[in-house]
Design a protein around this motif. Structure first.
Motif, PDB file in Angstrom:
ATOM      1  N   THR A 141      42.467  46.400  65.473  1.00  0.00           N
ATOM      2  CA  THR A 141      41.174  45.864  65.860  1.00  0.00           C
ATOM      3  C   THR A 141      41.438  44.721  66.842  1.00  0.00           C
ATOM      4  O   THR A 141      42.318  43.890  66.613  1.00  0.00           O
ATOM      5  CB  THR A 141      40.411  45.333  64.642  1.00  0.00           C
ATOM      6  N   ALA A 190      33.239  38.819  70.118  1.00  0.00           N
ATOM      7  CA  ALA A 190      33.092  40.272  70.044  1.00  0.00           C
ATOM      8  C   ALA A 190      34.368  40.878  69.474  1.00  0.00           C
ATOM      9  O   ALA A 190      35.436  40.271  69.541  1.00  0.00           O
ATOM     10  CB  ALA A 190      32.804  40.864  71.418  1.00  0.00           C
ATOM     11  N   ILE A 193      36.249  45.016  68.619  1.00  0.00           N
ATOM     12  CA  ILE A 193      36.167  46.466  68.718  1.00  0.00           C
ATOM     13  C   ILE A 193      37.265  47.052  67.842  1.00  0.00           C
ATOM     14  O   ILE A 193      38.420  46.612  67.876  1.00  0.00           O
ATOM     15  CB  ILE A 193      36.292  46.925  70.189  1.00  0.00           C
ATOM     16  N   ALA A 199      35.682  52.828  70.135  1.00  0.00           N
ATOM     17  CA  ALA A 199      34.293  52.368  70.104  1.00  0.00           C
ATOM     18  C   ALA A 199      33.501  53.035  68.978  1.00  0.00           C
ATOM     19  O   ALA A 199      32.622  52.414  68.378  1.00  0.00           O
ATOM     20  CB  ALA A 199      33.634  52.626  71.447  1.00  0.00           C
ATOM     21  N   ILE A 253      31.883  48.411  66.983  1.00  0.00           N
ATOM     22  CA  ILE A 253      31.864  47.316  67.944  1.00  0.00           C
ATOM     23  C   ILE A 253      30.917  46.254  67.387  1.00  0.00           C
ATOM     24  O   ILE A 253      29.852  46.577  66.857  1.00  0.00           O
ATOM     25  CB  ILE A 253      31.373  47.788  69.328  1.00  0.00           C
ATOM     26  N   TYR A 254      31.310  45.007  67.512  1.00  0.00           N
ATOM     27  CA  TYR A 254      30.552  43.915  66.909  1.00  0.00           C
ATOM     28  C   TYR A 254      30.417  42.779  67.925  1.00  0.00           C
ATOM     29  O   TYR A 254      31.355  42.499  68.672  1.00  0.00           O
ATOM     30  CB  TYR A 254      31.262  43.409  65.647  1.00  0.00           C
ATOM     31  N   TYR A 255      29.262  42.131  67.903  1.00  0.00           N
ATOM     32  CA  TYR A 255      29.003  41.024  68.816  1.00  0.00           C
ATOM     33  C   TYR A 255      28.385  39.854  68.073  1.00  0.00           C
ATOM     34  O   TYR A 255      27.645  40.026  67.101  1.00  0.00           O
ATOM     35  CB  TYR A 255      28.021  41.437  69.914  1.00  0.00           C
ATOM     36  N   SER A 258      35.328  46.337  75.528  1.00  0.00           N
ATOM     37  CA  SER A 258      35.840  47.700  75.639  1.00  0.00           C
ATOM     38  C   SER A 258      37.351  47.657  75.549  1.00  0.00           C
ATOM     39  O   SER A 258      37.965  46.585  75.627  1.00  0.00           O
ATOM     40  CB  SER A 258      35.393  48.345  76.960  1.00  0.00           C
TER      41      SER A 258
END
Length: 125
Positions: free
Chosen positions: A31, A47, A49, A53, A57-59, A70
């Motif tokens: 990760t 963020a 990933i 994807a 995916i986290y923000y 990405s």
């Protein structure tokens, strides 16, 4: 080993793309994440990933809709496209990697194992 690059000075509303190059043969299993740090403050999550994807995916709420994370596993690289930048995005940005993070730990900097050096992002008003 992680090597972040791409920081710089940009005007508010502009864009920057950060890159993080990783060494090692198991990159695709890690990760990958981005954090930022303001002077005198602790690192905060930006963020992350998962290995791809589709896996997640986290923000952070503060960047959702503006930043895009990405990765390219063939190049051992992770990217952070930062759009619509605000002066409050000014910080040192760090990339991080971990192979065993559970979901509840993704936003916790102390739970990540590997860190690159920071790259400065400055957004002028």
């Amino acid at each position: 080993q992680l090597q972040a690059s791409g920081g710089g000075l940009v005007q508010a509303g502009g864009s920057l793309r950060l890159s993080c190059a990783a060494s090692g043969r198991s990159f695709s299993t890690y990760t990958m994440g981005w954090f930022r740090q303001y002077p005198g403050k602790e690192r905060e999550f930006v963020a992350a990933i998962r290995r791809n994807a589709n896996a997640g995916i986290y923000y952070a709420d503060s960047v959702k809709g503006r930043f895009i994370i990405s990765r390219d596993n063939a190049k051992n690289a992770v990217y952070l496209q930062m759009n619509s930048l605000f002066p409050e995005d000014t910080a040192v940005y760090f990339c991080a990697a971990d192979s065993r993070l559970i979901l509840s730990s993704i936003r916790e900097p102390n739970d990540w194992d590997y860190w690159g050096q920071g790259t400065q992002v400055t957004v002028s008003s």
